[in-house]
Design a protein around this motif. Structure first.
Motif, PDB file in Angstrom:
ATOM      1  N   MET A  90      16.121  37.532 -18.539  1.00  0.00           N
ATOM      2  CA  MET A  90      17.003  38.073 -19.560  1.00  0.00           C
ATOM      3  C   MET A  90      17.165  37.061 -20.692  1.00  0.00           C
ATOM      4  O   MET A  90      16.960  35.856 -20.504  1.00  0.00           O
ATOM      5  N   LYS A  91      17.534  37.564 -21.843  1.00  0.00           N
ATOM      6  CA  LYS A  91      17.801  36.688 -22.989  1.00  0.00           C
ATOM      7  C   LYS A  91      19.228  36.160 -22.887  1.00  0.00           C
ATOM      8  O   LYS A  91      20.165  36.930 -22.708  1.00  0.00           O
ATOM      9  N   VAL A  92      19.380  34.861 -23.011  1.00  0.00           N
ATOM     10  CA  VAL A  92      20.693  34.217 -22.904  1.00  0.00           C
ATOM     11  C   VAL A  92      20.994  33.476 -24.201  1.00  0.00           C
ATOM     12  O   VAL A  92      20.152  32.705 -24.688  1.00  0.00           O
ATOM     13  N   LEU A  93      22.176  33.721 -24.753  1.00  0.00           N
ATOM     14  CA  LEU A  93      22.650  32.941 -25.903  1.00  0.00           C
ATOM     15  C   LEU A  93      23.445  31.762 -25.356  1.00  0.00           C
ATOM     16  O   LEU A  93      24.539  31.928 -24.806  1.00  0.00           O
ATOM     17  N   TYR A  94      22.866  30.558 -25.476  1.00  0.00           N
ATOM     18  CA  TYR A  94      23.518  29.360 -24.940  1.00  0.00           C
ATOM     19  C   TYR A  94      24.567  28.862 -25.940  1.00  0.00           C
ATOM     20  O   TYR A  94      24.279  28.656 -27.114  1.00  0.00           O
ATOM     21  N   GLY A 130      25.728  30.004 -21.138  1.00  0.00           N
ATOM     22  CA  GLY A 130      25.703  31.065 -22.138  1.00  0.00           C
ATOM     23  C   GLY A 130      25.792  32.417 -21.462  1.00  0.00           C
ATOM     24  O   GLY A 130      26.056  32.506 -20.255  1.00  0.00           O
ATOM     25  N   TYR A 131      25.545  33.471 -22.249  1.00  0.00           N
ATOM     26  CA  TYR A 131      25.728  34.824 -21.726  1.00  0.00           C
ATOM     27  C   TYR A 131      24.537  35.713 -22.034  1.00  0.00           C
ATOM     28  O   TYR A 131      23.930  35.625 -23.103  1.00  0.00           O
ATOM     29  N   GLU A 143      20.993  28.847 -29.388  1.00  0.00           N
ATOM     30  CA  GLU A 143      19.667  29.448 -29.242  1.00  0.00           C
ATOM     31  C   GLU A 143      19.703  30.591 -28.228  1.00  0.00           C
ATOM     32  O   GLU A 143      20.420  30.529 -27.221  1.00  0.00           O
ATOM     33  N   ILE A 144      18.922  31.638 -28.502  1.00  0.00           N
ATOM     34  CA  ILE A 144      18.741  32.738 -27.555  1.00  0.00           C
ATOM     35  C   ILE A 144      17.386  32.547 -26.901  1.00  0.00           C
ATOM     36  O   ILE A 144      16.347  32.561 -27.566  1.00  0.00           O
ATOM     37  N   LEU A 145      17.378  32.325 -25.570  1.00  0.00           N
ATOM     38  CA  LEU A 145      16.154  31.965 -24.862  1.00  0.00           C
ATOM     39  C   LEU A 145      15.931  32.864 -23.647  1.00  0.00           C
ATOM     40  O   LEU A 145      16.893  33.240 -22.953  1.00  0.00           O
ATOM     41  N   ASN A 146      14.677  33.204 -23.399  1.00  0.00           N
ATOM     42  CA  ASN A 146      14.324  33.950 -22.192  1.00  0.00           C
ATOM     43  C   ASN A 146      14.601  33.079 -20.975  1.00  0.00           C
ATOM     44  O   ASN A 146      14.160  31.922 -20.903  1.00  0.00           O
ATOM     45  N   LYS A 187      16.665  29.557 -15.167  1.00  0.00           N
ATOM     46  CA  LYS A 187      15.604  28.637 -15.549  1.00  0.00           C
ATOM     47  C   LYS A 187      14.974  29.154 -16.829  1.00  0.00           C
ATOM     48  O   LYS A 187      14.484  30.293 -16.877  1.00  0.00           O
ATOM     49  N   ILE A 188      15.001  28.333 -17.854  1.00  0.00           N
ATOM     50  CA  ILE A 188      14.488  28.751 -19.160  1.00  0.00           C
ATOM     51  C   ILE A 188      12.972  28.811 -19.128  1.00  0.00           C
ATOM     52  O   ILE A 188      12.300  27.875 -18.680  1.00  0.00           O
TER      53      ILE A 188
END
Length: 433
Positions: free
Chosen positions: A378-382, A395-396, A414-417, A431-432
């Motif tokens: 999922m995409k997480v905004l840290y 993040g969420y 940052e928004i990261l997978n 885990k990014i």
């Protein structure tokens, strides 16, 4: 000069505190933590419960202990409802209501110069004009609250908010769009549309623009990647509304639908404008159209007249619909409301027992909901460092699951997978990728 803020209550208060903070910064104040020595302390109060009033008084006392010579300004809902009570608290220099926060610097300066207490609390029931408190430079750079609406016309029998905030008034859509574009220009990825009764947005505006209209317009603005709505009345989600929001690319699949009780008899005494069956239909419709949707809510236990049978009806209702999280509140009688005068007030021990049962149910539901997403990406905004560890960030996800991941660099904003692999008590380890 140094200023410190204590903000109690809802996201609207958080937004308004941010706006007041900016006004102090423009006057060359340094913003410090509330536990520090400051020249000015601002307590932005809440009066939803008796505990809100108590916390407000505690913050006033703490400020006075830290600097006996400081200017203490008490603003917001508690001071709007009880200005005389607040003004008599030792050490309070400025008392402002809910519609006077934009003038905070003026009143602080007057209190200092004239060495006198300043009280400016207007009758909000006669004022339906939206107070502009725009923010140009947020202190954080991940997500921003955006106040689009104020006031409430519902008058639930337990609530003082209509008396503290007045009638519904909305920020003009062109003003909202200007602020959203400014936030995008400043690097924000996510905005949270907030209000006292957000679903009522636009009812006071010419042309009858609605919240859905506003969402569709914001969805087209480049730079903003996520849109959230603050607490929302379930009656907002008609079939027509759901048909429109499923086409929005940026609206996050997380909705905080206020319920308060799962028993129709209790809801009627609360003067809520729906029945439990109506609420269930909305939940089912949202889940049908948005498979990963997270639905959270607020519940009041021990409302006057709530019998064991009524509570059990609420418990079974919540057990059946399995919301992803519930915030449980024990009924707190507020002087001036109809509920405070109702007969059959519920015993405190009974409230404690009912609260504990629903908290346990909520914890179980939350664990099950998070478990559905283990192993997925999922995409997480840290948003910030986790527990002070410089290589750990939290993040969420779009549906508001808290995720904690390690990173070898600063990833705030940052928004990261992220792969979700282990569920902890209140978050998932990720885990990014």
């Amino acid at each position: 000069m140094k200023v410190a803020f204590s903000t109690l209550g809802c996201r609207v208060n958080q937004y308004e505190s941010e706006a007041m903070t900016e006004k102090f910064l423009r006057e060359n104040y340094e913003v410090v933590s509330y536990d520090s020595f400051a020249d000015v302390y601002v307590i932005n109060t809440c009066t939803v419960t008796n505990m809100g009033d108590k916390k407000s008084r505690q913050m006033i006392s703490r400020a006075r202990r830290q600097n006996p010579d400081a200017i203490i300004a008490v603003v917001g809902c508690y001071s709007q409802i009880a200005p005389d009570e607040v003004s008599q608290i030792a050490g309070v220099d400025v008392v402002l209501g809910t519609r006077n926060k934009g003038d905070i610097i003026y009143w602080v300066n007057r209190a200092r110069e004239e060495r006198a207490q300043m009280i400016e609390v207007n009758d909000v029931l006669r004022n339906n004009v939206f107070e502009e408190l725009n923010i140009e430079e947020y202190q954080t750079k991940t997500r921003a609250f955006l106040k689009i609406q104020d006031g409430c016309n519902r008058f639930c029998s337990y609530c003082l908010i209509p008396f503290a905030r007045g009638a519904v008034c909305s920020k003009k859509p062109e003003k909202v769009m200007e602020e959203v574009k400014e936030l995008a220009k400043n690097g924000f990825k996510e905005i949270i549309l907030s209000g006292i009764h957000t679903a009522s947005y636009g009812v006071d505006l010419e042309g009858r623009i609605t919240l859905v209209d506003l969402l569709e317009a914001i969805d087209k603005i480049e730079g903003i990647e996520r849109i959230r709505i603050g607490s929302i009345d379930p009656t907002f989600f008609t079939d027509g509304v759901i048909d429109r929001i499923v086409n929005l690319k940026k609206l996050c699949p997380h909705f905080h639908l206020s319920l308060q009780s799962g028993c129709d008899e209790t809801l009627k005494r609360m003067n809520r404008h729906y029945k439990s069956g109506d609420y269930k239909e909305v939940v089912e419709a949202l889940r049908q159209h948005i498979p990963d949707v997270s639905i959270t809510t607020d519940i009041i236990v021990g409302f006057p007249g709530e019998t064991e049978e009524e509570f059990n009806a609420t418990y079974e209702f919540l057990k059946d619909i399995k919301l992803s999280k519930m915030h449980i509140f024990k009924f707190s009688p507020r002087k001036g409301t109809r509920a405070a005068e109702m007969k059959s007030q519920v015993n405190g021990e009974v409230k404690d027992d009912r609260s504990n049962k629903l908290i346990a149910l909520s914890s179980k539901n939350e664990t099950e909901f998070m478990g559905r997403f283990l192993g997925s990406e999922m995409k997480v905004l840290y948003e910030q460092i986790h527990n002070g560890k410089t290589n750990s960030f939290e993040g969420y996800t779009p549906n508001y699951i808290k995720v904690v991941s390690e990173a070898c660099k600063d990833i705030e904003g940052e928004i990261l997978n992220t792969k979700l692999f282990t569920a902890e008590q209140e978050f998932i380890l990720g885990k990014i990728n």
